[in-house]
Design a protein around this motif. Structure first.
Motif, PDB file in Angstrom:
ATOM      1  N   GLY B  65       0.857  -1.185   0.000  1.00  0.00           N
ATOM      2  CA  GLY B  65       0.000   0.000   0.000  1.00  0.00           C
ATOM      3  C   GLY B  65       0.887   1.227   0.000  1.00  0.00           C
ATOM      4  N   GLU B  66       0.277   2.405   0.249  1.00  0.00           N
ATOM      5  CA  GLU B  66       1.002   3.681   0.315  1.00  0.00           C
ATOM      6  C   GLU B  66       1.436   4.182  -1.073  1.00  0.00           C
ATOM      7  OE1 GLU B  66       1.300   5.537   3.193  1.00  0.00           O
ATOM      8  OE2 GLU B  66       0.002   3.954   3.986  1.00  0.00           O
ATOM      9  N   ILE B  68       3.096   6.746  -2.392  1.00  0.00           N
ATOM     10  CA  ILE B  68       4.431   7.203  -2.795  1.00  0.00           C
ATOM     11  C   ILE B  68       5.388   6.031  -2.977  1.00  0.00           C
ATOM     12  CG2 ILE B  68       6.404   8.637  -2.119  1.00  0.00           C
ATOM     13  CD1 ILE B  68       4.185  10.528  -0.813  1.00  0.00           C
ATOM     14  N   PRO B  69       5.479   5.108  -1.999  1.00  0.00           N
ATOM     15  CA  PRO B  69       6.274   3.908  -2.251  1.00  0.00           C
ATOM     16  C   PRO B  69       5.816   3.128  -3.476  1.00  0.00           C
ATOM     17  CG  PRO B  69       5.815   4.107   0.081  1.00  0.00           C
ATOM     18  CD  PRO B  69       5.044   5.190  -0.597  1.00  0.00           C
ATOM     19  N   GLU B  72       7.234   4.847  -6.480  1.00  0.00           N
ATOM     20  CA  GLU B  72       8.679   4.622  -6.523  1.00  0.00           C
ATOM     21  C   GLU B  72       8.964   3.213  -7.039  1.00  0.00           C
ATOM     22  OE1 GLU B  72      10.659   5.826  -2.901  1.00  0.00           O
ATOM     23  OE2 GLU B  72      12.525   4.807  -3.507  1.00  0.00           O
ATOM     24  N   TYR B  73       8.173   2.272  -6.580  1.00  0.00           N
ATOM     25  CA  TYR B  73       8.302   0.874  -7.013  1.00  0.00           C
ATOM     26  C   TYR B  73       8.115   0.758  -8.517  1.00  0.00           C
ATOM     27  CZ  TYR B  73       7.251  -4.201  -7.069  1.00  0.00           C
ATOM     28  OH  TYR B  73       7.240  -5.547  -7.307  1.00  0.00           O
ATOM     29  N   SER B 100       7.715  14.048   1.788  1.00  0.00           N
ATOM     30  CA  SER B 100       7.701  13.787   3.226  1.00  0.00           C
ATOM     31  C   SER B 100       6.870  14.848   3.952  1.00  0.00           C
ATOM     32  CB  SER B 100       9.137  13.777   3.756  1.00  0.00           C
ATOM     33  OG  SER B 100       9.150  13.708   5.159  1.00  0.00           O
TER      34      SER B 100
END
Lengths: 217, 232
Positions: B65-66, B68-69, B72-73, B100
């Motif tokens: 989940g999330e 932003i990660p 990036e993934y 952030s």
């Protein structure tokens, strides 16, 4: 000219940066900024971080704030051991997932508890707010214990990473104000011990002496 | 088996993921999840994201989940153009710094306003009008503070948040700002720099794609508290 870190050890994100930099023996200079004395508002500091927040970093002419990007910057610049911020795509995703979630997932809740405890002891209105803050905090701790910490390991997996540093400093905040967050939470306590061991007890204690000392007063 | 994205377009982080994936023509399958209908609570979805939140991603056996990660993934997996998430240490730091800050810096504020005005949550008890107006005033104050910072500190003159080119930071910013906008708050009024940046972002992403991403919230007008407060 070495890289400078601007920290106030009362602040959770400053502590994670401190732990990361010191554990890795990074060539950095730590400058202490007192939030209590309003040192974040000086013209000099505003040049470092116009948002007037700590932690902040100055590397030559390059300045930045925000603890997690700062640690990522230092991890890459100084080539720290991979486990702190793994290069493997899926391992990194796990670490990033916690780092992203925690801003709203716990950061807000742990800090509230401290402020309420410090400012308004014993008032009826505060008791109500305190109860809600505790509820939120407990919800966060439940999730961290059950969903994020891997059995017998750390948040990102088998080895400690930036995610564990960021988590532990947040959890220590309400703890330092007298809330025993570890009581009745065997998994969380065991994880904490692993983190302290991985970081080194002396360094961990050094990072936390400011908040533990403040609470004792 | 292609990578699956689980999204509800009413959600800001879902929209940034959608914009990123579609703009880059990534080989992904979008599955729509209705938060309103509680689809995030199904057993099937909980296997994808035990936190029961959208957006979520499933890549074979790997789930996360999330937003932003997730971006990036996908940026790394599919090797998207560098400007989205620059490899240069200091350029990346600038992008990360906004990503952030924004969680507490704006995400909370824009959401609160949208929820209050559109009365989205099922079963939300009716709030006394005086409390609602008071909460709204405070939420607007917070939002204005955030927008000031974004305009003055984050957006680079004539450019984007990370510098001269658009990045993930701009996607994450624009979808948050569109949330209160969609509930009738003209966040762009009196903010020339913000408006100009918005136009650059829309152009970089493509107007058609941008509009597609936002059609759900722009049509979410049904609101009892919105009517009581007055739109705009």
């Amino acid at each position: 000219m070495s890289l400078k870190l601007f920290l106030d050890m009362i602040s959770q994100p400053c502590r994670s940066v401190f732990l990361f930099a010191k554990k890795n023996n990074l060539p950095v200079e730590v400058k202490l900024i007192s939030l209590k004395n309003g040192e974040q508002h000086t013209e000099k500091f505003r040049k470092v971080n116009p948002l007037r927040k700590v932690p902040a970093l100055k590397d030559g002419d390059f300045c930045m704030g925000e603890s997690i990007p700062m640690m990522e910057y230092m991890a890459e610049k100084f080539n720290t051991p991979d486990h702190w911020f793994p290069k493997d795509l899926q391992k990194r995703a796990r670490v990033n997932e916690y780092l992203s979630w925690q801003h709203l997932g716990i950061r807000m809740h742990g800090a509230e508890g401290v402020h309420l405890g410090e400012r308004m002891p014993g008032e009826p209105a505060a008791a109500d707010k305190m109860a809600r803050a505790m509820e939120d905090l407990n919800w966060s701790l439940d999730l961290i214990e059950k969903t994020f910490i891997k059995d017998g390991g750390f948040i990102g997996g088998e080895q400690i990473s930036i995610a564990d540093l960021v988590a532990i400093v947040e959890i220590m905040q309400p703890f330092a104000s007298g809330v025993d967050v570890f009581q009745g939470r065997a998994k969380l306590s065991a994880w904490k011990e692993r983190v302290v061991q991985a970081v080194g007890k002396e360094l961990f204690d050094e990072a936390h002496k400011t908040i533990l000392y403040t609470a004792a007063e």
